[in-house]
Scaffold this motif. Structure first.
Motif: not given
Length: 366
Positions: A75-80, A83-86, A177-188
């Motif tokens: 959910i947090t990744l979807f918000l990123i 709010i930011v990427i799109v 993709g690497v940025m979003l993938y890494l963000s997911y695991f760093l958040l979790r």
């Protein structure tokens, strides 16, 4: 002579030699790991930044669904993304379209910078002529040609950069993709990873905590206190330029947002020359409105918003931010906007820790 007599075991290696060899292995493996991830350093940097900035959001979502860490991170990744990427993609597309439209008008002669420049120079009072001569603007024809050539070259360079981005679209989306993938695991798993790094770092607990805290503070300060302020200032400046009927309002807005990242320079480097041009060309009221908005609204955003978003106690001196931001951009490109101030903050924090250690040692000896 008994040749089968037991032989004494060889002397063991010195622990110092073993430790030194292992340290060399650690350094070698670390350098090799750095070389492997080097193509994605920018993606890793922005992944870490996204995780740090959206960590409070993740914790709030996790508090609502405490047994679903994966869902909270998604959910947090979807918000990123929302709010930011799109919005960044939409702004980039609009900016390229505006630049192409503006460049087309220059090519067709609809916007003639040489004529506008000549009109502005002709409307200036006589007492300015000696000063113009000192800075090489007395030869109007040469100045006009230089101005037109500079503007045209700038748009050609922008078009070339856009073409290069299109050619390297695959690499860009892979890094994203690497940025979003890494963000997911760093958040979790961010707290667990930070604890493991803290344990592995060869530092005292107080030093380790101070450096980590300073790193997080400066990341949040740089993004919240600089990027958000830049967006707000650029947005207000663009609206003012659009309301005054100035051509290329989106381009000017982006430029003001970019220059607002530099302390002591700020958005004035954009709107002040435009205001001078409006005064010189006879658009007195437009110039007065632009100056008033620049000073009272655009200029005050930094003084009002930044302390609210960051807090006065966490700010690095403006002259340090200016120098390290420019140096960071020179060394690392756009990523230097963050890397430069982060290095400055860690430099200041490290020397503060070292100073406290020396003072404590002096008190203990005394």
């Amino acid at each position: 002579m008994d040749t089968h007599a037991p032989q004494s075991p060889p002397p063991p290696f010195s622990p110092k030699i073993e430790d030194g060899f292992f340290l060399g292995v650690v350094l070698l493996v670390s350098v090799a790991f750095f070389l492997v991830i080097q193509p994605f350093l920018a993606a890793i940097l922005w992944g870490v930044i996204a995780a740090i900035l959206f960590a409070p959001v993740y914790r709030n979502i996790l508090a609502a669904i405490p047994t679903h860490q994966n869902a909270a991170a998604l959910i947090t990744l979807f918000l990123i993304l929302v709010i930011v990427i799109v919005p960044a993609f939409v702004l980039g597309a609009a900016l390229l379209q505006e630049a192409a439209h503006f460049y087309g008008k220059i090519q067709s002669g609809e916007i003639d910078f040489a004529r506008l420049f000549s009109q502005a120079m002709a409307s200036l009072p006589e007492w300015t002529r000696p000063y113009l001569g000192r800075i090489g603007l007395s030869n109007f024809d040469a100045a006009q040609a230089m101005l037109t050539k500079g503007i045209t070259s700038s748009f050609r360079m922008l078009a070339a950069q856009a073409f290069q981005i299109g050619q390297s679209a695959f690499s860009f989306f892979m890094a994203l993709g690497v940025m979003l993938y890494l963000s997911y695991f760093l958040l979790r798993d961010g707290e667990k990873l930070s604890q493991r790094i803290a344990v592995a770092a060869p530092l005292r607990a107080s030093q380790r905590q101070a450096l980590i805290q300073q790193f997080v503070i400066v990341i949040r300060a740089t993004i919240k206190g600089s990027i958000v302020v830049a967006i707000v200032q650029g947005l207000i400046g663009g609206i003012v330029f659009w309301a005054l009927g100035i051509e290329g309002a989106l381009l000017w807005a982006v430029l003001m947002g970019a220059f607002s990242l530099l302390p002591a320079v700020g958005t004035a480097i954009v709107w002040v020359p435009v205001a001078i041009f409006l005064f010189a060309s006879g658009a007195i009221w437009k110039a007065i409105v632009l100056v008033a908005c620049g000073v009272l609204i655009i200029g005050m955003v930094d003084n009002v918003l930044r302390p609210i978003l960051v807090g006065r106690d966490t700010r690095i001196p403006d002259y340090v931010v200016l120098i390290t931001t420019l140096g960071g951009i020179e060394l690392f490109g756009f990523n230097g906007i963050v890397i430069g101030p982060v290095i400055a903050a860690l430099f200041i924090a490290t020397w503060n820790i070292f100073t406290r250690m020396r003072l404590a040692a002096g008190v203990a000896e005394g």
